[in-house]
Design a protein around this motif. Sequence first.
Motif, PDB file in Angstrom:
ATOM      1  N   GLU A 430     -45.287 -12.985  21.216  1.00 17.00           N
ATOM      2  CA  GLU A 430     -46.200 -11.992  20.786  1.00 17.00           C
ATOM      3  C   GLU A 430     -46.132 -10.828  21.734  1.00 17.00           C
ATOM      4  N   GLN A 431     -45.592 -11.123  22.883  1.00 19.08           N
ATOM      5  CA  GLN A 431     -45.418  -9.906  23.793  1.00 19.08           C
ATOM      6  C   GLN A 431     -43.990  -9.067  23.635  1.00 19.08           C
ATOM      7  N   LEU A 432     -43.085  -9.864  23.288  1.00 21.00           N
ATOM      8  CA  LEU A 432     -41.718  -9.289  23.191  1.00 21.00           C
ATOM      9  C   LEU A 432     -41.315  -8.677  21.917  1.00 21.00           C
ATOM     10  N   MET A 433     -41.748  -8.991  20.787  1.00 22.03           N
ATOM     11  CA  MET A 433     -41.470  -8.492  19.450  1.00 22.03           C
ATOM     12  C   MET A 433     -41.865  -6.993  19.493  1.00 22.03           C
ATOM     13  N   LEU A 435     -42.784  -5.103  21.768  1.00 22.90           N
ATOM     14  CA  LEU A 435     -42.164  -4.220  22.635  1.00 22.90           C
ATOM     15  C   LEU A 435     -40.620  -3.807  22.243  1.00 22.90           C
ATOM     16  N   LEU A 436     -39.931  -4.878  21.616  1.00 22.87           N
ATOM     17  CA  LEU A 436     -38.562  -4.550  21.287  1.00 22.87           C
ATOM     18  C   LEU A 436     -38.497  -3.604  19.928  1.00 22.87           C
ATOM     19  N   LEU A 437     -39.503  -3.897  19.035  1.00 25.77           N
ATOM     20  CA  LEU A 437     -39.597  -2.951  17.873  1.00 25.77           C
ATOM     21  C   LEU A 437     -40.035  -1.495  18.059  1.00 25.77           C
ATOM     22  N   GLY A 438     -40.856  -1.454  19.025  1.00 27.05           N
ATOM     23  CA  GLY A 438     -41.502  -0.102  19.366  1.00 27.05           C
ATOM     24  C   GLY A 438     -40.320   0.484  20.248  1.00 27.05           C
ATOM     25  N   TYR A 439     -39.344  -0.102  21.065  1.00 25.67           N
ATOM     26  CA  TYR A 439     -38.495   0.393  21.600  1.00 25.67           C
ATOM     27  C   TYR A 439     -37.350   1.107  20.812  1.00 25.67           C
ATOM     28  N   LEU A 440     -36.951   0.206  19.599  1.00 23.63           N
ATOM     29  CA  LEU A 440     -36.127   0.491  18.837  1.00 23.63           C
ATOM     30  C   LEU A 440     -36.244   1.633  17.780  1.00 23.63           C
ATOM     31  N   SER A 441     -37.494   1.831  17.576  1.00 20.66           N
ATOM     32  CA  SER A 441     -38.108   3.073  16.544  1.00 20.66           C
ATOM     33  C   SER A 441     -38.050   4.218  17.581  1.00 20.66           C
ATOM     34  N   SER A 442     -37.950   4.276  18.915  1.00 29.74           N
ATOM     35  CA  SER A 442     -38.218   5.413  19.573  1.00 29.74           C
ATOM     36  C   SER A 442     -36.945   5.983  20.089  1.00 29.74           C
ATOM     37  N   LEU A 443     -35.719   5.044  19.767  1.00 24.39           N
ATOM     38  CA  LEU A 443     -34.414   5.579  20.227  1.00 24.39           C
ATOM     39  C   LEU A 443     -33.686   6.681  19.650  1.00 24.39           C
ATOM     40  N   ASN A 444     -33.065   7.232  20.563  1.00 25.61           N
ATOM     41  CA  ASN A 444     -32.040   8.460  20.154  1.00 25.61           C
ATOM     42  C   ASN A 444     -30.942   7.986  19.496  1.00 25.61           C
ATOM     43  N   GLN A 445     -30.751   8.021  18.263  1.00 23.91           N
ATOM     44  CA  GLN A 445     -29.613   7.354  17.533  1.00 23.91           C
ATOM     45  C   GLN A 445     -28.298   8.124  18.081  1.00 23.91           C
ATOM     46  N   THR A 446     -28.161   9.157  18.663  1.00 25.89           N
ATOM     47  CA  THR A 446     -27.011   9.661  19.248  1.00 25.89           C
ATOM     48  C   THR A 446     -26.453   8.851  20.301  1.00 25.89           C
ATOM     49  N   LYS A 447     -27.276   8.219  20.983  1.00 23.21           N
ATOM     50  CA  LYS A 447     -26.969   7.730  22.478  1.00 23.21           C
ATOM     51  C   LYS A 447     -26.361   6.226  21.840  1.00 23.21           C
ATOM     52  N   ALA A 457     -30.553  -6.902  22.732  1.00 24.99           N
ATOM     53  CA  ALA A 457     -31.470  -7.693  22.891  1.00 24.99           C
ATOM     54  C   ALA A 457     -32.323  -8.335  21.850  1.00 24.99           C
ATOM     55  N   LEU A 458     -32.560  -7.416  20.864  1.00 20.36           N
ATOM     56  CA  LEU A 458     -33.432  -8.115  19.680  1.00 20.36           C
ATOM     57  C   LEU A 458     -32.727  -9.073  18.971  1.00 20.36           C
ATOM     58  N   GLU A 459     -31.394  -8.855  18.717  1.00 26.58           N
ATOM     59  CA  GLU A 459     -30.633  -9.748  17.979  1.00 26.58           C
ATOM     60  C   GLU A 459     -30.969 -11.198  18.740  1.00 26.58           C
ATOM     61  N   LEU A 465     -35.905 -17.594  17.101  1.00 28.52           N
ATOM     62  CA  LEU A 465     -37.081 -17.785  16.755  1.00 28.52           C
ATOM     63  C   LEU A 465     -37.453 -18.843  15.402  1.00 28.52           C
ATOM     64  N   ALA A 466     -38.464 -19.275  15.346  1.00 34.66           N
ATOM     65  CA  ALA A 466     -38.764 -20.281  14.296  1.00 34.66           C
ATOM     66  C   ALA A 466     -39.259 -19.266  13.126  1.00 34.66           C
ATOM     67  N   GLY A 467     -39.218 -19.695  11.733  1.00 32.37           N
ATOM     68  CA  GLY A 467     -39.637 -19.064  11.006  1.00 32.37           C
ATOM     69  C   GLY A 467     -41.118 -18.239  11.049  1.00 32.37           C
ATOM     70  N   THR A 468     -41.824 -19.280  11.356  1.00 28.05           N
ATOM     71  CA  THR A 468     -43.505 -19.041  11.585  1.00 28.05           C
ATOM     72  C   THR A 468     -43.492 -17.701  12.534  1.00 28.05           C
ATOM     73  N   GLU A 469     -42.626 -17.744  13.729  1.00 30.43           N
ATOM     74  CA  GLU A 469     -42.779 -16.800  14.713  1.00 30.43           C
ATOM     75  C   GLU A 469     -42.174 -15.508  14.193  1.00 30.43           C
ATOM     76  N   ILE A 470     -41.352 -15.519  13.365  1.00 29.35           N
ATOM     77  CA  ILE A 470     -40.783 -14.038  13.007  1.00 29.35           C
ATOM     78  C   ILE A 470     -41.571 -13.801  11.796  1.00 29.35           C
ATOM     79  N   GLU A 471     -42.276 -14.607  11.129  1.00 31.04           N
ATOM     80  CA  GLU A 471     -42.730 -14.184   9.817  1.00 31.04           C
ATOM     81  C   GLU A 471     -43.787 -13.026   9.875  1.00 31.04           C
ATOM     82  N   PRO A 472     -44.757 -12.711  11.136  1.00 32.81           N
ATOM     83  CA  PRO A 472     -45.688 -11.554  11.038  1.00 32.81           C
ATOM     84  C   PRO A 472     -44.558 -10.210  11.382  1.00 32.81           C
ATOM     85  N   TYR A 473     -43.689 -10.308  11.744  1.00 31.25           N
ATOM     86  CA  TYR A 473     -42.693  -9.079  11.900  1.00 31.25           C
ATOM     87  C   TYR A 473     -41.747  -8.756  10.858  1.00 31.25           C
TER      88      TYR A 473
END
Length: 1089
Positions: A430-433, A435-447, A457-459, A465-473
């Motif tokens: 709940e803390q990390l997903m 964070l990682l999703l927010g981080y990914l969306s703000s990335l400069n794709q040229t870097k 890190a995300l992968e 994760l278990a299915g129930t843990e990833i389901e909300p995201y």
Amino acid sequence: MTEELEQILSQLTQPDNAVIQQATAQLKEAFKDPAIIPALCAVMSGSQNPQIRQIAAVMLRLRVKKHWKKIRPDDRESLKAVVLQAFMQETEHTVQHSLSQLCAMMVKHETPDRWPALLQLLSQSTASSNPHDKQCGLLLLNKVVESNPEPFKPHYCHLLQMLSTVLQDHSNPTALYYSILTLTGITAYTGTEEMNQMRSIIPSLIEALKHLIKADQEKASEAMEVFNELMESEVSIIVPHIPAMVHFCLEIGCDTNLSDSLRVKGLSCIIFLIKLKSKAVLKQKLLSPILQSIFPVLVAAPPPGEQDPDDEEDDSGDGTDNDNPKHCATQIIDTMALHMPPEKLFQQLMPLTQACLASENPYQKKGGLLCLAVLAEGCADHIRTKMLSSVLQTVCNSLSDSSQVVRNAGLFALGQFSEHLQPEVSKYCEQLMPLLLGYLSSLNQTKVGHVTRAFYALENFMENLAGTEIEPYLPTLMETMLSALNNTDNLKIKELTVSAIGAIANAAKELLVPYFPQVLESLKCFLTATTEEMRLLQTQSLDTLAVLARTIGKDVFSPLAAECVQLGLNLTDAIDDPDLRRCTYGLYSAVSTVNPECLIPHLTAITTIMQLALKSNEGITAHLEEDKAFVLLDEEDDDDDDHEEKDDQILGDEPETEVHDVAGFSVENAYIDEKEDACESLGDIAFSTGAAFQPFLESSFQQVFEMRDYPHEDVRRAAFGAMGQFCRAQHKVWKENPTEENHQALLKLLNVVIPLIVETVRKDHERQVVMGALESMNNVIKTCKGEVFTNPSCLKEISYVIRDVLKKKTVCQGAGGDDGEDEDQQAEYDAMLQEFAGEGIPLVASSVPADSFAPFLNDLLPLIMSKAKSSCTVADRSFSQGTIGEILMALVNVPGGRAVAGRLSNRLLPVLVAGVRDSDPEVRNNSVFGLGCLAQTAGPIVVSDYPMMLSVFSNLLTKESDTRVIDNLCAALCRMIMSNVEAVPLEQVLPALVAHLPLKEDMEENKTVFSCLAMLYTHSPALVVKVMKPIVAASTHVLSNNKVDDETKSTLAMLIKEFAQQHPADFQAAVTSLPGEQQALLSAAISAS
């Protein structure tokens, strides 16, 4: 002929192709004349042009190499005299080098003792007071000994004395250089008689290297190889000198005035030494000096205007860049984590790491984060149980640091944690997903380099994760991924996205079905690409397709299976690329688990290509020492080669074997990976396709068997895994078609594979290979059971090899070392190796009559019980209690098991009871399970201990908060009841038991609990009816849970039906208080049973 020959040879040096071709044709003619040898000798010693003297020497060497026996005896003798004379009077180094190689080639055919003049020259020149003569003598010595170490063995003692003297004269760096190379060449061949001499040379060797470094760093870097050779061949030589060697290597590794390649050599020696002799490093108190020296390297800022290689934009982010000192410093800590007890390492390391993390300097912070990252694999248990929350907090904070250098390191650390600190790290989803999703969306794709790390890190985090843990995201994740595939032109980002979809599929499994059509649509475009620039994306798409095949569900993927196999075959026909082929093997393997039938028509093609990959020497480069320019001439120097060879055979001579001057081999990683995956996939496909694989089993086994001593450990490990799968495949075929022929084929395989595994566990140097071999053996025993032990010696051999691992008596555990150690402290990977061995004990126990195994079990049990002491690590205590429980469980179903368990009960009971009081929930859980199994297996023999056991359980139940422990406690009580119902005060125990239903975590134990309740209902129905209400309430959770097996659900449904029919009023009262859908569920279950 001499002048004419010199003229031809000088034409070979002209920059004109036509002239060279004409000269080559003339040479071919000249070589047919026996006088060619004296003529070449004359040119070699008399020409004024050094280039021509060198060509003549090379020509002679090629002649000697292939046709020594055809040279007339008197020409041979004169050649021996001329070459030595030419060598000593030669002034040009390149010519001398070629002459020394010619001598070395002649020694291959003439032993040193048949060439006394050579020995005399070596003896005189190496002892000469003239520096030039001494250098020449040592160059010659180096070349002849390096090429022929064995024939010089009788002279080693004299040689070592001479080298020892030379190493002490620091005025001649070139002489030092050749002496050290000679020492390197003979190290692997020295015997016990030379050991003491070798040991006494080490201090002079270190001093000599210090002087060589001042004179010539490039030569010193090459000479440093001597340490690796010493460690690899005979580490005991350096043991007394470990402190001196470590301090010397640190001095080099940390000196920023030296070249990177030399510093890397110094630091690499320390990595190798820690791997081989970590206990000696600790015992000699070298841990602190090593850490104090390498930390400044680890945290050094790059020169102004530059970046560290791993922060550069084109870096792949996979940490493969290992030719710089900073990377080596990180590797040293990584190696310490894998080979040292965490308690000892962390005590010294954490203060340094924390100081870095607290600094404002980005490179200090980066160093601290890299430290945490590389500790995750080797010290996983220690971090998980003692500090996970705090280190995760540190890493998460680093992701919002203002410096990209720090953020890069933070992402790498998070990826490492996600990979190695499971399952605990997933609890922070709940803390990390977000964070990682927010981080990914703000990335400069040229870097792209930075994006690569974010995906890494995300992968790694998602994959576990278990299915129930990833389901909300899942909606956000898949929207992000599909949008990246459709909206970016950057192929690297597409490749990362396709890889991430594979990781999501691993976690989400069937939950990914709604997105499958869109994903497949994108993959199809990439899979059918034909251009070179699309290759990496194409390869990654095959990998992800294989993951989808295994995870998305049989019904969804089966219709595509045949098309996938055809796609793989088409690709490997069209494209010659080891990575691409490797991914098709993974795809076939995945398809075989979903729909084996569609592989069967293609097994000939598929097995052929994989067997060729195992046979192939592609990607192997032999580093030949000869001058390539002259090979062409040599190939063509005799038209009548074949006739001569036949003549040799007619005359009774052996045809000459061609001698290659190979300095070493290197293999491209892609071909190693291909071999590894070919082994794994062949094993999996053999098992999945069963009888259809029979025509290919023998040839596949033969090729995999050849990989058993392949130089690269990953290939060896995969080979043992595959050999185990072949045994299991043959067992499956025999079970389905129990003919004598199939049975004999199985026994034949087992008779090859099991002894080979046992030998490998004892002798292989790599822990990973030994773990793989043990895992393979365990899988074979689990499947083939008693068949493994048809050969009477197998029980003894397997039991003894397990014992040897538990006693640390194998080569990869450093057997025979004289390092004292603290029994209770070892590296986590060493403990893991022992766990693989320990897992074999219950498997053997369940496969043979108890009385046959009892004598071996008596030897093994104390080794397991010794790990239950309170001073041992949590992992060891948990392993010990769990293994005791599994052994007792195994004895339930074998002949004589009850009597053996009864005899062991007095030894095991105190250990298990102590475990129930442990501070760690996993240890308590395993101990409770073990006590239940003891009651079940030993039966009446332990009835007198029931009151004590019940008292222990009662105390635990009042204060236990861990749900898994409570579940196992319920199951243990049930085992006690089923084993001896009269000995349990049911009036008190039963209400307490049902009050803790339904089970919350350990769903497998529902079988135990409901079998017990069904038995009790038959035995004392009135007692069970009293507690009907909580049983009925719990049953709705069990019947709707897909993790509970059908047999258990059926047992429960029958019990509920009995309640409904025999006690309708009580049953109705119990059902009325339940919600509507649960009432409907019960009605359906009753109707169906």
